[in-house]
Design a protein around this motif. Structure first.
Motif, PDB file in Angstrom:
ATOM      1  N   GLU A 117      25.407 155.524 -53.425  1.00  0.00           N
ATOM      2  CA  GLU A 117      24.800 156.283 -52.333  1.00  0.00           C
ATOM      3  C   GLU A 117      24.386 155.355 -51.203  1.00  0.00           C
ATOM      4  O   GLU A 117      24.580 155.658 -50.020  1.00  0.00           O
ATOM      5  CB  GLU A 117      23.584 157.063 -52.845  1.00  0.00           C
ATOM      6  N   LYS A 118      23.819 154.218 -51.545  1.00  0.00           N
ATOM      7  CA  LYS A 118      23.404 153.250 -50.527  1.00  0.00           C
ATOM      8  C   LYS A 118      24.620 152.717 -49.774  1.00  0.00           C
ATOM      9  O   LYS A 118      24.610 152.625 -48.543  1.00  0.00           O
ATOM     10  CB  LYS A 118      22.651 152.095 -51.179  1.00  0.00           C
ATOM     11  N   VAL A 119      25.663 152.368 -50.522  1.00  0.00           N
ATOM     12  CA  VAL A 119      26.885 151.857 -49.905  1.00  0.00           C
ATOM     13  C   VAL A 119      27.475 152.893 -48.949  1.00  0.00           C
ATOM     14  O   VAL A 119      27.942 152.561 -47.857  1.00  0.00           O
ATOM     15  CB  VAL A 119      27.921 151.470 -50.982  1.00  0.00           C
ATOM     16  N   ASP A 120      27.442 154.147 -49.357  1.00  0.00           N
ATOM     17  CA  ASP A 120      27.994 155.224 -48.526  1.00  0.00           C
ATOM     18  C   ASP A 120      27.236 155.345 -47.205  1.00  0.00           C
ATOM     19  O   ASP A 120      27.861 155.494 -46.138  1.00  0.00           O
ATOM     20  CB  ASP A 120      27.928 156.544 -49.293  1.00  0.00           C
ATOM     21  N   ILE A 121      25.908 155.267 -47.242  1.00  0.00           N
ATOM     22  CA  ILE A 121      25.116 155.367 -46.011  1.00  0.00           C
ATOM     23  C   ILE A 121      25.378 154.170 -45.099  1.00  0.00           C
ATOM     24  O   ILE A 121      25.588 154.321 -43.887  1.00  0.00           O
ATOM     25  CB  ILE A 121      23.615 155.490 -46.346  1.00  0.00           C
ATOM     26  N   TYR A 122      25.395 152.967 -45.681  1.00  0.00           N
ATOM     27  CA  TYR A 122      25.720 151.781 -44.890  1.00  0.00           C
ATOM     28  C   TYR A 122      27.097 151.926 -44.243  1.00  0.00           C
ATOM     29  O   TYR A 122      27.262 151.669 -43.041  1.00  0.00           O
ATOM     30  CB  TYR A 122      25.722 150.542 -45.788  1.00  0.00           C
ATOM     31  N   LYS A 127      30.477 152.734 -39.526  1.00  0.00           N
ATOM     32  CA  LYS A 127      31.606 153.427 -38.879  1.00  0.00           C
ATOM     33  C   LYS A 127      31.140 154.095 -37.584  1.00  0.00           C
ATOM     34  O   LYS A 127      31.862 154.115 -36.581  1.00  0.00           O
ATOM     35  CB  LYS A 127      32.177 154.467 -39.840  1.00  0.00           C
ATOM     36  N   ASN A 128      29.929 154.626 -37.598  1.00  0.00           N
ATOM     37  CA  ASN A 128      29.342 155.240 -36.407  1.00  0.00           C
ATOM     38  C   ASN A 128      29.244 154.213 -35.286  1.00  0.00           C
ATOM     39  O   ASN A 128      29.678 154.454 -34.148  1.00  0.00           O
ATOM     40  CB  ASN A 128      27.959 155.790 -36.770  1.00  0.00           C
TER      41      ASN A 128
END
Length: 285
Positions: A117-122, A127-128
């Motif tokens: 989950e942390k990796v996904d948010i980072y 990407k943003n």
């Protein structure tokens, strides 16, 4: 709470503000207190949120952005403070616009996140920033991401993180490798300067240096200060021979003292690593 296009709402608070299940579709939402510490959006749908005093902790949990939310227009904290940004279960992070991420720091300590989950948010926030060509934002967050991944490895990872940051600032200051290599060379030279005789006799016995040192001892006798000064250029060359050498002369290594052998080997391996990084810097330039 439901806020529509025609309403401009101004809310003042001191410490905490929790916005629960709100539908914020328009208007200017102004959190005007400069002492605000905690702003929490939970299970809310936000299309418009503007001119807000940046809190010390900003949380978006189970929140949906239906249009771009521009955080950079919010009134900022003092220059020496950053806003702790907490994100969980936000489906579309592309609508969260942060023009200056230096004012923020991503935090995961407030909830029991899984590693993925942390990796996904980072990854999605990086990407943003990349899609908006926000180079400085991307660099700062990428450094945080690299530090996070290294620290997940435990004590060794914390050490490696410190080395990576010191060595080349997570790859963002590649030319710094040249400076670090020079600093390490000088460090080993200074240490060798005080242990030169014992290193030469019981560590790494290079015959030419042994002969020169024998002549220096005969010349200066018991004048220890002069002998010390006379040895300086030879110690510098001796250190460079080990540090920048491509290979050690195994016949010259004296393994009668494990600590001395280990120290010579440390210099050699450190130099090889430096050369590898410098070679890579030249090739990829």
């Amino acid at each position: 709470m439901s806020i529509v296009e025609s309403i401009n709402l101004q809310v003042s608070f001191d410490e905490y503000c929790i916005v629960d299940s709100a539908q914020i579709f328009g208007g200017d939402i102004a959190m005007v207190s400069s002492t605000a510490r905690y702003l929490y959006f939970y299970e809310s749908t936000i299309r418009h949120l503007d001119f807000v005093t940046l809190p010390r902790t900003l949380t978006f949990s189970n929140t949906e952005f239906t249009s771009e939310v521009l955080l950079s227009r919010w009134t900022t904290l003092p220059s020496n403070e950053v806003c702790i940004l907490r994100i969980r279960s936000v489906e579309d992070l592309t609508k969260l616009r942060i023009d200056d991420y230096r004012k923020f720091c991503l935090d995961f300590d407030w909830y029991d996140f899984e590693y993925d989950e942390k990796v996904d948010i980072y990854t999605r926030l990086l990407k943003n920033f990349k899609s908006r060509n926000q180079t400085l934002n991307y660099e700062k967050l990428d450094k945080e991401f690299q530090a996070f991944k290294l620290k997940e490895l435990g004590i060794f990872g914390h050490v490696l993180n410190g080395v990576t940051r010191f060595w080349w600032d997570y790859g963002y200051k590649k030319h710094q490798v040249l400076l670090r290599a020079f600093q390490l060379n000088i460090f080993f030279f200074l240490v060798n300067l005080f242990f030169y005789p014992i290193l030469l006799s019981r560590g790494y016995q290079l015959q030419k240096f042994v002969e020169i040192d024998f002549e220096l001892q005969k010349k200066f006798g018991h004048k220890k200060l002069l002998l010390f000064l006379a040895r300086i250029p030879y110690v510098f060359l001796y250190t460079g021979y080990i540090f920048w050498g491509w290979k050690l002369d195994l016949h010259s290594i004296q393994i009668r003292n494990v600590l001395l052998f280990g120290f010579v080997l440390l210099q050699y391996l450190t130099g090889i690593v430096c050369l590898g990084y410098i070679f890579n810097l030249v090739v990829t330039k």
